[in-house]
Design an enzyme around this catalytic site. Structure first.
Site, PDB file in Angstrom:
ATOM      1  N   HIS A   1      87.546  62.034 109.270  1.00 54.46           N
ATOM      2  CA  HIS A   1      86.717  61.151 110.095  1.00 54.46           C
ATOM      3  C   HIS A   1      85.233  61.408 109.852  1.00 54.46           C
ATOM      4  O   HIS A   1      84.415  60.482 109.893  1.00 54.46           O
ATOM      5  CB  HIS A   1      87.066  61.342 111.571  1.00 54.46           C
ATOM      6  CG  HIS A   1      88.401  60.761 111.925  1.00 54.46           C
ATOM      7  ND1 HIS A   1      89.011  60.962 113.136  1.00 54.46           N
ATOM      8  CD2 HIS A   1      89.246  59.976 111.210  1.00 54.46           C
ATOM      9  CE1 HIS A   1      90.160  60.315 113.153  1.00 54.46           C
ATOM     10  NE2 HIS A   1      90.332  59.721 111.994  1.00 54.46           N
TER      11      HIS A   1
ATOM     12  N   CYS B   1      98.647  36.924  97.207  1.00 55.88           N
ATOM     13  CA  CYS B   1      98.243  37.605  98.437  1.00 55.88           C
ATOM     14  C   CYS B   1      98.952  38.941  98.647  1.00 55.88           C
ATOM     15  O   CYS B   1      98.787  39.568  99.692  1.00 55.88           O
ATOM     16  CB  CYS B   1      98.483  36.704  99.650  1.00 55.88           C
ATOM     17  SG  CYS B   1     100.216  36.285  99.918  1.00 55.88           S
TER      18      CYS B   1
END
Length: 608
Positions: free
Chosen positions: A273, A570
């Site tokens: 993080h 996609c």
């Protein structure tokens, strides 16, 4: 939960496999645990003999689940079936949305001085003296009890999450909130919380999730601050390059308001993080052995080349300044062009669209530079509670307002995707059973309402409606007639609506000449097409498929050679940097990718 609430219910179980490159880490675990709390039943995860409560973030993290690992999810109680279906769907979403940063490619630079190599967190060039930060412990007057301080910290994290919600790093704050909520349940004092943090952190040491230990330390520090025990971090007043073993995620915001030019860390990882927030702040940063860097000396941090220059010469400094200016111009150029169309080196324009699941991810895609929505996975609007017509209409309208070109895939559940209020009988081969377009036969009322909502929300805009898992021409024709009858029943003009199919069932490859006469467009869904071509379930824990196999490209070549209507792609292959050049050379001009992959995909295309 009271034993009587589960005593008369049989347990239900499914096996789930971690397919995300970063493993089942704190952010997806927090979302998973938060969802589990919504159901009136017990929910556990087990690996071997170890069994944990899924609603407890720290317990789930202690399983240290990495890519390829498998666990058994078990529910028991009144809402057992509902919980199992909802969590299974969420899990698949979390696995698909997780993007690995990977090792960032280094550029070659010839310096004269001694260099120290490292792993790049965020690219940039910095020239400044080396420094460390100092801390000062301040005791403020405080009237909060421990539980009140915890609640204040949780509310602060919740508020930060809300304000950052449209940014890719927002889940960090949700994760910390859920982690603190779980840890604080068994603590009545700061001393107990400190003990629990030490115990839980020790379980992560030596695992791929060890970088998340800083999150435990961070939430502990935030609770201490709420109790009046502040650890004030003091940074230099002038330009500096910071050396540290690691930084707490909450310290990055403080760092951003200083004269910091760069950061060199010793013990973090490129997916921590702390690293995510450093990249978001744009601070040049690197991971290397900081013990070899002398304090207070002038160094060059070149995190484009992935090096620290310990004793730079005058020529090195001039070279670094030139690179600084070049990097600054490139960064500004990239930022200013992210909303522009992208061309190959030969001048071919390639459209880069986004795969999204809700309004929030559509907004993120817009900010990342998507030119349209190539795949709106509408099933992710259908969560644990069935959405009303009004809820669906508003969500579609919000997304349609963001882009001129949007393709909505009608509800695609079944196989590895389930919803608690859509009862699909248990099948031996769910991937070959009721899913996709076959729901028009089994659950027409759900599709009627969905199509009605899409048509209302379109309001005259050109919108593409795509039917999934079509295997015959008849299936497409019936689905289109169904849609037309919905529009006629509600007196809605759909002359601006186009209808197409996702190519994912191999039988369609042999029906293209006939389908050309009735469809308006095609989209290649390589995820399912690959699993059906190789008869291998894409979530299988041990069987793996090479998604860049020549078989896949041969299938795509066949599709492009036999279609006369627009074709896009996609599936995950569309953002694979090893495949993009080949896809473009085959003739594909529209790629739809995860929002977080848009910038990388555009940059790759510019070099094709």
């Amino acid at each position: 939960m009271n034993l009587l609430k589960t005593f008369f219910f049989k347990p239900r179980s499914i096996q789930l496999t971690i397919t995300a490159p970063n493993g089942f880490h704190l952010r997806p675990v927090a979302r998973f645990a938060n969802e589990a709390k919504q159901f009136d039943c017990t929910i556990s995860a087990s690996v071997g003999d170890k069994k944990v409560d899924v609603t407890k973030v720290n317990a789930l993290l202690s399983l240290s689940l990495e890519k390829g690992d498998t666990f058994v999810l078990t529910t028991k109680g009144k809402e057992s079936q509902k919980a199992l279906a909802s969590l299974k769907t969420l899990f698949q979403t979390l696995m698909q949305d997780d993007v690995e940063v990977g090792t960032i490619k280094k550029e070659s630079v010839d310096y004269e001085g001694e260099i120290l190599e490292g792993d790049i967190i965020a690219k940039g060039v910095a020239i400044a003296p080396v420094s460390v930060y100092k801390t000062e412990i301040l005791q403020h007057e405080n009237s909060l009890a421990f539980k009140e301080a915890v609640n204040e910290t949780i509310n602060a994290l919740k508020e930060t999450y809300k304000t950052q919600k449209e940014r890719s790093n927002a889940d960090i704050y949700l994760a910390q909130k859920e982690l603190l909520s779980t840890l604080a349940e068994k603590c009545d004092s700061l001393e107990e919380l400190e003990r629990v943090v030490i115990e839980e952190s020790s379980k992560l040491k030596g695992t791929k999730l060890s970088a998340k230990i800083s999150d435990y330390q961070d939430i502990l520090q935030q609770v201490k601050t709420a109790l009046g025990l502040e650890v004030k971090v003091i940074f230099p007043q002038d330009d500096f390059i910071l050396l540290a073993d690691d930084l707490l995620p909450s310290e990055i915001a403080l760092l951003s308001s200083t004269q910091v030019q760069g950061v060199v860390l010793k013990e973090t990882s490129i997916n921590s993080h702390t690293a995510i927030l450093l990249r978001a702040s744009g601070i040049p940063s690197l991971i290397t052995d900081t013990t070899q860097i002398p304090l207070n000396s002038d160094i060059i941090l070149d995190s484009v080349a992935g090096v620290v220059l310990l004793h730079p010469s005058n020529d090195d400094i001039q070279k670094a300044k030139n690179l600084q200016e070049q990097h600054k111009k490139e960064k500004a150029h990239s930022a200013s062009k992210r909303f522009e169309s992208v061309q190959t080196t030969e001048g071919m324009t390639i459209k880069v669209y986004a795969n999204v699941g809700d309004v929030l991810s559509a907004k993120v895609a817009k900010e990342e530079g998507a030119e349209g929505i190539g795949l709106l996975r509408s099933e992710f609007l259908f969560k644990s509670v069935k959405p009303t017509l009004e809820t669906q209409t508003k969500a579609y309208a919000d997304i349609f307002s963001l882009f001129d070109d949007v393709t909505v895939r009608t509800l695609d559940v079944g196989g590895d995707k389930a919803l608690p209020y859509i009862n699909i009988p248990l099948e031996d081969n769910p991937f070959l059973g009721v899913r996709g377009v076959r729901l028009f036969r089994t659950h027409p009322e759900i599709l009627t309402e969905q199509l009605h909502a899409i048509f209302i929300a379109a309001q005259g805009r050109k919108v593409k409606v795509m039917f999934p898992m079509v295997s015959t021409v008849e299936e497409f024709n019936k689905a289109k007639i169904f849609a037309q009858e919905v529009a006629q029943e509600h007196n809605v003009d759909i002359s601006h609506i186009e209808f197409g199919i996702m190519i994912e069932v191999p039988s369609v490859l042999f029906l293209l000449q006939t389908l050309n006469k009735v469809v308006d467009f095609y989209s290649i869904g390589t995820n399912d097409l690959t699993q059906y071509l190789f008869a291998t379930e894409r979530t299988h824990p041990s069987l793996k498929i090479d998604e860049t196999s020549s078989v896949i490209f041969d299938a795509i070549t066949h599709i492009l050679n036999h279609t006369t209507k627009p074709v896009s792609i996609c599936g995950e292959l569309a953002s694979n940097t090893d495949a993009i050049e080949k896809l473009i050379h085959l003739g594909l001009t529209t790629l739809s990718v995860n929002p977080k992959s848009i910038a990388q995909t555009k940059e790759t295309i510019r070099h094709v």
